[in-house]
Design an enzyme around this catalytic site. Structure first.
Site, mmCIF file in Angstrom:
data_model
loop_
_atom_site.group_PDB
_atom_site.id
_atom_site.type_symbol
_atom_site.label_atom_id
_atom_site.label_comp_id
_atom_site.label_asym_id
_atom_site.label_seq_id
_atom_site.Cartn_x
_atom_site.Cartn_y
_atom_site.Cartn_z
ATOM 1 N N CYS A 194 0.136 3.864 2.655
ATOM 2 C CA CYS A 194 0.557 3.389 3.979
ATOM 3 C C CYS A 194 2.039 3.696 4.197
ATOM 4 O O CYS A 194 2.430 4.181 5.267
ATOM 5 C CB CYS A 194 0.322 1.888 4.117
ATOM 6 S SG CYS A 194 -1.394 1.379 3.928
ATOM 7 N N CYS B 33 0.832 -1.212 0.000
ATOM 8 C CA CYS B 33 0.000 0.000 0.000
ATOM 9 C C CYS B 33 0.869 1.266 0.000
ATOM 10 O O CYS B 33 1.427 1.618 1.042
ATOM 11 C CB CYS B 33 -0.898 -0.057 1.235
ATOM 12 S SG CYS B 33 -1.711 1.479 1.666
#
Length: 104
Positions: free
Chosen positions: A32, A29
């Site tokens: 993230c 991600c």
């Protein structure tokens, strides 16, 4: 920043004396990864007032499913063992601090 797992979530988050900000994250991600330095700085700045931890959703499906996390990153604040706030998506440091102001 501390990483937590399904095995130690109860002890590290539910049983914590301080409010805990949990980032539900994943290695694949990009947003993230973008939040990593922001959360590390926040953890250092708020030490003693807020605990900041990460939980990898791919290796910890039990906790991820228990809290209905579907998007990464999802941030949840726990106080006294209960989730009191949830936020989805990466955000700038200033906005994150504003959103956390009512739980600190």
């Amino acid at each position: 920043m501390v990483s937590v797992t399904d095995a130690d979530f109860e002890a590290e988050v539910i049983g914590a004396e301080l409010p805990v900000l949990v980032e539900f994250t994943a290695g694949w991600c990009p947003p993230c990864r973008q939040m990593g330095p922001v959360l590390s700085a926040l953890a250092a700045e708020e030490e003693g007032r807020l605990k900041v931890v990460q939980l990898d959703v791919d290796t910890n499906p039990e906790t991820t499913n228990a809290y209905g996390v579907l998007s990464m990153p999802t941030f949840m604040v726990f106080r006294d063992g209960e989730p009191v706030k949830s936020m989805v998506g990466a955000r700038p440091r200033r906005r994150l601090l504003e959103e956390l102001s009512d739980v600190l």
